[in-house]
Design a protein around this motif. Structure first.
Motif, PDB file in Angstrom:
ATOM      1  N   GLN A  76      34.603  49.228  83.573  1.00  0.00           N
ATOM      2  CA  GLN A  76      35.257  48.090  84.379  1.00  0.00           C
ATOM      3  C   GLN A  76      35.344  46.797  83.536  1.00  0.00           C
TER       4      GLN A  76
ATOM      5  N   THR B 255      38.950  45.062  82.428  1.00  0.00           N
ATOM      6  CA  THR B 255      39.146  43.843  82.928  1.00  0.00           C
ATOM      7  C   THR B 255      39.477  42.814  81.643  1.00  0.00           C
TER       8      THR B 255
ATOM      9  N   ARG C 171      30.244  54.340  90.394  1.00  0.00           N
ATOM     10  CA  ARG C 171      30.455  52.951  90.959  1.00  0.00           C
ATOM     11  C   ARG C 171      32.291  52.765  90.696  1.00  0.00           C
ATOM     12  N   ASP C 172      32.747  53.592  89.557  1.00  0.00           N
ATOM     13  CA  ASP C 172      33.858  53.432  89.227  1.00  0.00           C
ATOM     14  C   ASP C 172      34.929  54.339  90.246  1.00  0.00           C
TER      15      ASP C 172
ATOM     16  N   ASN D 107      36.689  53.504  92.466  1.00  0.00           N
ATOM     17  CA  ASN D 107      38.056  52.692  92.876  1.00  0.00           C
ATOM     18  C   ASN D 107      38.197  51.674  91.520  1.00  0.00           C
ATOM     19  N   LEU D 108      38.051  52.389  90.155  1.00  0.00           N
ATOM     20  CA  LEU D 108      38.104  51.478  89.096  1.00  0.00           C
ATOM     21  C   LEU D 108      39.093  50.382  88.875  1.00  0.00           C
TER      22      LEU D 108
ATOM     23  N   ARG E 165      41.029  49.080  91.073  1.00  0.00           N
ATOM     24  CA  ARG E 165      41.125  48.021  92.392  1.00  0.00           C
ATOM     25  C   ARG E 165      39.959  47.022  91.993  1.00  0.00           C
ATOM     26  N   GLU E 166      38.814  47.716  91.498  1.00  0.00           N
ATOM     27  CA  GLU E 166      37.676  46.894  91.283  1.00  0.00           C
ATOM     28  C   GLU E 166      38.008  45.939  90.005  1.00  0.00           C
ATOM     29  N   THR E 167      38.949  46.491  89.244  1.00  0.00           N
ATOM     30  CA  THR E 167      39.280  45.500  88.075  1.00  0.00           C
ATOM     31  C   THR E 167      40.119  44.447  88.406  1.00  0.00           C
TER      32      THR E 167
ATOM     33  N   LEU F  21      39.770  42.820  91.254  1.00  0.00           N
ATOM     34  CA  LEU F  21      38.952  42.002  91.819  1.00  0.00           C
ATOM     35  C   LEU F  21      38.025  41.086  91.099  1.00  0.00           C
ATOM     36  N   GLY F  22      38.066  41.881  89.769  1.00  0.00           N
ATOM     37  CA  GLY F  22      37.207  41.152  88.840  1.00  0.00           C
ATOM     38  C   GLY F  22      37.948  40.335  87.669  1.00  0.00           C
TER      39      GLY F  22
END
Ligand SMILES: CC(=O)SCCNC(=O)CCNC(=O)[C@H](O)C(C)(C)COP(=O)(O)OP(=O)(O)OC[C@H]1O[C@@H](n2cnc3c(N)ncnc32)[C@H](O)[C@@H]1OP(=O)(O)O
Length: 448
Positions: free
Chosen positions: A55, A59, A90-91, A93-94, A96-98, A100-101
């Motif tokens: 991530q 990012t 933890r990845d 939803n890699l 989408r999490e990216t 958000l970060g």
């Protein structure tokens, strides 16, 4: 039909005037522009990015793209499509999490995609398909991978005991389950760079193919040396200045050895195919395990024009194929694990009405020098003609940059688009990426 009769499914209803089909604005196709790309320098695993997650790396690449093309405003990017091959839980939803970060608008939708080493290119194709159908105006696509921060699984026997303990209805039953834990259960489940159905590593499979196609050590070392020399030259002339953003103190791909020569490569000892005669594959003519991330910006012409951005190239064709590397013609080489591009490219060229001679650039992902050479030989055997080596991987490829699995496709798309823009229209480039599981992802970029 009387008003009482139920409507027949699929029949136009009399009170509903027939409309143009498809509805205006739907099912149109239009060109997909590659506007640009950004990646972080690739690092050898267990090196400078040893503590960086997928991530964080993805990012950094996305933020580089946002900065470069001014994509901060809400709605600027239709969606992010990305993936990783080696993923922690933890990845899940890699992508989408990216988002958000990252500095992208938090309302940007995103989804994950995975096709082993074809992931980055497949992400580009998935995003492009929505743009060409008018379902979105712009998208960011790519991938990240870390072999350093690889996910370690809980030992399977321990996992079963823990699940049983979780399900237990009483403290006694829970303690009973937990009492079965043994020191041997603490040995983690380490991801192996191997095919589940054969137990062979990618390198071992490539060695089988190298033998089948009679690929020599000298030819492999020559290809590897050229890859390093061309990547070094590409950096020197500034080709990568706007494609690579520094990360964790690294400004260029760490694996790059500008002084790589066939003489030095010839001194390395073989590492794959050791069980057969004359092993030819070494650490120098194989990609190293690598950490990194890469993304590209795709868009409709209208979107690019409205934002004052000039497309570098257009994605105009795509093909995928798979081989039966377990039961197929493996000894003959046609169904070797990494040989699916030998099937995908002829299909793509036939559909496009092109031959290999029609390309100004040919980008073949260098998982191993032997696999590139076997692929070229297979294309020739299938009547596509030889690839002019002066057009092959002209800015170096994975042997020099390294190969963070899911990032490689996006790296190649961005580099090729830049090469085509630099050359000037008209131009055409072919991309060929082999992938674990016996798959191949291929595409064509053009500047009309
Ligand atoms: C679809 C696909 O893409 S499949 C591909 C997926 N990827 C893979 O399978 C990864 C394959 N690679 C590997 O498993 C590993 O990198 C290996 C086994 C090839 C090599 O691993 P290692 O032995 O750790 O490599 P290492 O980096 O230490 O290199 C070995 C030696 O070669 C030397 N070397 C490596 N490259 C070069 C080069 N280009 N020029 C000169 N020397 C070189 C190193 O300096 C090192 O020398 P030393 O022992 O004196 O220090």
């Amino acid at each position: 039909m009387s008003p009482q009769e139920p409507p027949t499914p699929g029949r136009p209803q009399p009170d509903r005037p027939r409309q143009d089909r498809p509805a205006p604005g739907l099912a149109r196709t239009r060109p997909v522009a590659v506007v640009g790309g950004t990646r972080i320098p690739f690092a050898r695993s267990d090196g400078p990015y040893a503590t960086a997650s997928n991530q964080e790396m993805l990012t950094a690449a996305v933020d580089g793209l946002v900065r470069r093309f001014g994509l901060e405003d809400p709605g600027a990017v239709g969606e992010l499509v990305a993936g990783a091959v080696l993923k922690h839980s933890r990845d899940f939803n890699l992508a989408r999490e990216t988002v958000l970060g990252s500095t992208l608008d938090a309302r940007t939708p995103a989804y994950d995609i995975q096709q082993a080493c074809g992931t980055g290119l497949q992400a580009v194709v998935a995003a492009a398909n929505k743009i060409t159908l008018g379902q979105t105006e712009s998208a960011v696509a790519g991938g990240a991978d870390t072999a350093s921060d690889a996910p370690l699984g809980v030992n399977d026997a321990l996992r079963r005991i823990l699940l049983e303990a979780r399900r237990a209805k009483s403290v006694r039953a829970r303690l009973g389950a937990l009492s079965r834990i043994r020191p041997s259960h603490l040995v983690p489940d380490v991801p192996r760079n191997a095919e589940p159905r054969t137990g062979l590593s990618m390198g071992e499979h490539a060695a089988v193919t190298a033998r089948a196609w009679g690929v020599t050590r000298e030819a492999q070392d020559e290809l590897a040396a050229v890859s390093h020399q061309r990547l070094a030259a590409a950096y020197e002339r500034g080709l990568l200045d706007d494609l690579v953003v520094p990360f964790r103190g690294l400004e260029r791909d760490q694996n790059l050895r500008p002084g790589s020569t066939t003489g030095k490569l010839a001194a390395l000892k073989p590492v794959f195919g050791l069980d057969g005669p004359h092993p030819t594959m070494t650490a120098g003519n194989s990609t190293p395990l690598t950490d990194g991330a890469a993304v590209v910006l795709l868009a409709s012409d209208e979107w690019a024009e409205a934002r004052g951005l000039a497309p570098l190239a257009y994605l105009t064709a795509y093909e995928t194929a798979a081989v039966d590397f377990v039961g197929g013609d493996v000894a003959g080489g046609e169904d070797g694990l990494l040989m699916a591009p030998a099937h995908a490219v002829p299909r793509m060229l036939e559909r496009a009405g092109l031959t290999l001679g029609d390309f100004d650039f040919v980008e073949v992902h260098e998982a191993f020098a032997s696999q590139v050479l076997a692929t070229l030989a297979a294309w020739e055997k299938r009547g596509l003609g030889p690839v002019d080596r002066s057009r092959l991987n002209v800015a170096g490829s994975s042997l020099a940059t390294g190969h963070p699995f899911a990032a490689t496709g996006a790296r190649i798309v961005a580099t090729l688009a830049k090469l085509l823009a630099e050359r000037g229209a008209p131009g055409r480039g072919l991309i060929s990426v082999c992938a674990a599981g016996g798959q191949g992802v291929t595409a064509i970029l053009e500047t009309p």
